[in-house]
Design a protein around this motif. Structure first.
Motif, PDB file in Angstrom:
ATOM      1  N   SER A  35       6.472 -34.493-135.526  1.00  0.00           N
ATOM      2  CA  SER A  35       4.873 -33.485-135.412  1.00  0.00           C
ATOM      3  C   SER A  35       4.440 -33.386-133.919  1.00  0.00           C
ATOM      4  O   SER A  35       4.339 -32.219-133.412  1.00  0.00           O
ATOM      5  N   THR A  36       4.664 -34.417-133.206  1.00  0.00           N
ATOM      6  CA  THR A  36       4.072 -34.468-131.610  1.00  0.00           C
ATOM      7  C   THR A  36       5.167 -33.736-130.895  1.00  0.00           C
ATOM      8  O   THR A  36       4.674 -32.729-130.132  1.00  0.00           O
ATOM      9  N   GLN A  37       6.428 -33.987-131.091  1.00  0.00           N
ATOM     10  CA  GLN A  37       7.381 -33.246-130.382  1.00  0.00           C
ATOM     11  C   GLN A  37       7.559 -31.967-130.711  1.00  0.00           C
ATOM     12  O   GLN A  37       7.680 -30.887-129.878  1.00  0.00           O
ATOM     13  N   SER A  38       7.671 -31.421-132.098  1.00  0.00           N
ATOM     14  CA  SER A  38       7.690 -30.013-132.327  1.00  0.00           C
ATOM     15  C   SER A  38       6.398 -29.326-131.946  1.00  0.00           C
ATOM     16  O   SER A  38       6.476 -28.145-131.727  1.00  0.00           O
ATOM     17  N   GLY A  39       5.387 -30.122-131.944  1.00  0.00           N
ATOM     18  CA  GLY A  39       3.951 -29.493-131.697  1.00  0.00           C
ATOM     19  C   GLY A  39       4.101 -28.909-130.384  1.00  0.00           C
ATOM     20  O   GLY A  39       3.542 -27.884-129.895  1.00  0.00           O
ATOM     21  N   ALA A  40       4.762 -29.834-129.562  1.00  0.00           N
ATOM     22  CA  ALA A  40       5.010 -29.278-127.895  1.00  0.00           C
ATOM     23  C   ALA A  40       5.855 -28.019-128.004  1.00  0.00           C
ATOM     24  O   ALA A  40       5.445 -27.355-127.205  1.00  0.00           O
ATOM     25  N   PHE A  41       6.847 -28.033-128.650  1.00  0.00           N
ATOM     26  CA  PHE A  41       7.564 -26.794-128.535  1.00  0.00           C
ATOM     27  C   PHE A  41       7.105 -25.625-129.029  1.00  0.00           C
ATOM     28  O   PHE A  41       6.970 -24.500-128.696  1.00  0.00           O
ATOM     29  N   TYR A  42       6.452 -26.061-130.422  1.00  0.00           N
ATOM     30  CA  TYR A  42       5.671 -24.769-130.940  1.00  0.00           C
ATOM     31  C   TYR A  42       4.617 -24.394-129.926  1.00  0.00           C
ATOM     32  O   TYR A  42       4.254 -22.973-129.869  1.00  0.00           O
ATOM     33  N   ALA A  43       3.764 -25.194-129.235  1.00  0.00           N
ATOM     34  CA  ALA A  43       2.887 -24.528-128.304  1.00  0.00           C
ATOM     35  C   ALA A  43       3.353 -23.736-127.231  1.00  0.00           C
ATOM     36  O   ALA A  43       2.706 -22.719-127.003  1.00  0.00           O
ATOM     37  N   GLU A  44       4.678 -23.890-126.845  1.00  0.00           N
ATOM     38  CA  GLU A  44       5.158 -22.824-125.848  1.00  0.00           C
ATOM     39  C   GLU A  44       5.786 -21.931-126.650  1.00  0.00           C
ATOM     40  O   GLU A  44       5.619 -20.842-126.071  1.00  0.00           O
ATOM     41  N   VAL A  45       5.848 -21.854-127.896  1.00  0.00           N
ATOM     42  CA  VAL A  45       6.396 -20.655-128.657  1.00  0.00           C
ATOM     43  C   VAL A  45       5.234 -19.723-128.794  1.00  0.00           C
ATOM     44  O   VAL A  45       5.077 -18.512-128.350  1.00  0.00           O
ATOM     45  N   PHE A  46       4.052 -20.209-129.054  1.00  0.00           N
ATOM     46  CA  PHE A  46       2.520 -19.676-129.465  1.00  0.00           C
ATOM     47  C   PHE A  46       2.343 -18.862-128.064  1.00  0.00           C
ATOM     48  O   PHE A  46       2.033 -17.813-127.961  1.00  0.00           O
ATOM     49  N   ARG A  47       2.122 -20.084-126.984  1.00  0.00           N
ATOM     50  CA  ARG A  47       1.865 -19.462-125.808  1.00  0.00           C
ATOM     51  C   ARG A  47       2.568 -18.268-125.027  1.00  0.00           C
ATOM     52  O   ARG A  47       1.982 -17.446-124.672  1.00  0.00           O
ATOM     53  N   GLY A  48       3.719 -18.384-125.340  1.00  0.00           N
ATOM     54  CA  GLY A  48       4.747 -17.534-124.815  1.00  0.00           C
ATOM     55  C   GLY A  48       4.275 -16.229-125.304  1.00  0.00           C
ATOM     56  O   GLY A  48       4.459 -14.982-124.880  1.00  0.00           O
ATOM     57  N   GLY A  49       4.066 -16.224-126.760  1.00  0.00           N
ATOM     58  CA  GLY A  49       4.130 -14.915-127.419  1.00  0.00           C
ATOM     59  C   GLY A  49       3.111 -14.317-127.031  1.00  0.00           C
ATOM     60  O   GLY A  49       2.744 -12.880-126.831  1.00  0.00           O
ATOM     61  N   ILE A  50       1.842 -14.851-126.875  1.00  0.00           N
ATOM     62  CA  ILE A  50       0.599 -14.460-126.701  1.00  0.00           C
ATOM     63  C   ILE A  50       0.650 -13.820-124.996  1.00  0.00           C
ATOM     64  O   ILE A  50       0.124 -12.758-124.596  1.00  0.00           O
ATOM     65  N   LYS A  51       1.024 -14.801-124.204  1.00  0.00           N
ATOM     66  CA  LYS A  51       1.106 -14.384-122.837  1.00  0.00           C
ATOM     67  C   LYS A  51       2.149 -13.042-122.582  1.00  0.00           C
ATOM     68  O   LYS A  51       1.912 -12.247-121.461  1.00  0.00           O
ATOM     69  N   SER A  52       3.065 -12.876-123.508  1.00  0.00           N
ATOM     70  CA  SER A  52       4.028 -11.697-123.551  1.00  0.00           C
ATOM     71  C   SER A  52       3.394 -10.515-123.639  1.00  0.00           C
ATOM     72  O   SER A  52       3.927  -9.437-123.302  1.00  0.00           O
ATOM     73  N   ILE A  53       2.093 -10.201-124.214  1.00  0.00           N
ATOM     74  CA  ILE A  53       1.280  -9.112-124.483  1.00  0.00           C
ATOM     75  C   ILE A  53       0.806  -8.526-123.237  1.00  0.00           C
ATOM     76  O   ILE A  53       0.116  -9.226-122.446  1.00  0.00           O
ATOM     77  N   GLU A  54       0.974  -7.514-122.814  1.00  0.00           N
ATOM     78  CA  GLU A  54       0.683  -6.689-121.634  1.00  0.00           C
ATOM     79  C   GLU A  54      -0.844  -6.658-121.501  1.00  0.00           C
ATOM     80  O   GLU A  54      -1.528  -6.773-122.314  1.00  0.00           O
ATOM     81  N   ARG A  55      -1.222  -7.121-120.052  1.00  0.00           N
ATOM     82  CA  ARG A  55      -2.556  -7.177-119.716  1.00  0.00           C
ATOM     83  C   ARG A  55      -3.446  -5.979-120.200  1.00  0.00           C
ATOM     84  O   ARG A  55      -4.744  -5.960-120.507  1.00  0.00           O
ATOM     85  N   GLY A  56      -2.819  -4.730-120.292  1.00  0.00           N
ATOM     86  CA  GLY A  56      -3.382  -3.594-120.523  1.00  0.00           C
ATOM     87  C   GLY A  56      -4.065  -3.455-121.966  1.00  0.00           C
ATOM     88  O   GLY A  56      -4.960  -3.008-122.392  1.00  0.00           O
ATOM     89  N   GLN A  57      -3.626  -4.285-123.081  1.00  0.00           N
ATOM     90  CA  GLN A  57      -4.049  -4.319-124.282  1.00  0.00           C
ATOM     91  C   GLN A  57      -5.385  -5.100-124.149  1.00  0.00           C
ATOM     92  O   GLN A  57      -6.121  -4.669-125.063  1.00  0.00           O
TER      93      GLN A  57
END
Length: 220
Positions: A99-121
């Motif tokens: 859970s802890t290790q996968s949580g670290a990887f999931y965190a990057e998946v979630f963060r990357g998905g959110i950060k990929s949305i253009e600032r104009g949105q």
């Protein structure tokens, strides 16, 4: 003389293998559930503008992403009782490590998905009077989920395969049960060929389900 295959002995102990398959499934489901929660919390913290939240979360993510999962298994099972006086069963030690290790990887998946949305949105949402929370919930996340789908499914697939490491803690998942059957039957080729096929079909079905879910998410 050529080798003669004999799966009869393995079939006699099929109940042990199916018990192991159930253990693998339970461990995977629990680890995915808690891993997603850990990942969501870490992603939220990493996206925060407050260093008191983002820095510890970043350290956590980097540590668990860059250390071997087997070390975590051993640490939570053998070292945690010494350090904190907390003894965990093999199942929960394995679940905590995954859970802890996968949580670290999931965190990057979630963060990357959110950060990929253009600032104009964000700017567009603010221009019509929406709050940051509303923009996140109604504009950013629906788009981010589509971009997260592929990496999220891939990480879940890898986590499921990593459950085999729980055999090192004598937890009765599929690989551990296969080792017990082999110790009884002395038919390693048949035993490990059987569990290879069991893993193959299980993960194949899981992969097909993931691709279907990914298609549904990205198609909408």
């Amino acid at each position: 003389m050529g080798f003669e295959w004999d799966f009869a002995a393995v079939w006699q102990h099929s109940d042990m293998l199916f018990e192991g398959a159930l253990g693998t499934l339970q461990l995977a489901v629990v680890s995915i559930f808690f891993g997603v929660i850990v990942g969501a919390l870490l992603a939220t913290a990493r996206l925060s503008t407050h260093r008191g939240m983002s820095l510890p979360a970043t350290c956590f993510v980097e540590f668990f992403r860059n250390t071997p999962p087997l070390v975590h298994f051993f640490w939570f099972f053998y070292a945690l009782p010494i350090v904190a006086g907390i003894s965990l069963s093999p199942f929960w030690a394995a679940a905590l490590a995954l859970s802890t290790q996968s949580g670290a990887f999931y965190a990057e998946v979630f963060r990357g998905g959110i950060k990929s949305i253009e600032r104009g949105q964000w700017e567009g949402g603010r221009s019509i009077g929406l709050t940051s929370k509303t923009i996140m919930r109604r504009i950013i996340l629906p788009q981010a989920f589509k971009r997260m789908a592929g990496p999220f499914m891939e990480r879940t697939f890898e986590l499921t395969k990593t459950t085999t490491l729980a055999s090192t803690l004598a937890f009765g998942e599929l690989l551990y049960q296969a080792m017990q059957v082999n110790a009884i039957t002395y038919r390693p080729l048949e035993v490990y060929s059987t569990i290879a096929l069991m893993f193959f079909f299980f993960l194949l079905v899981m992969s097909m389900c993931m691709k279907w879910v990914e298609y549904k998410i990205t198609a909408n």
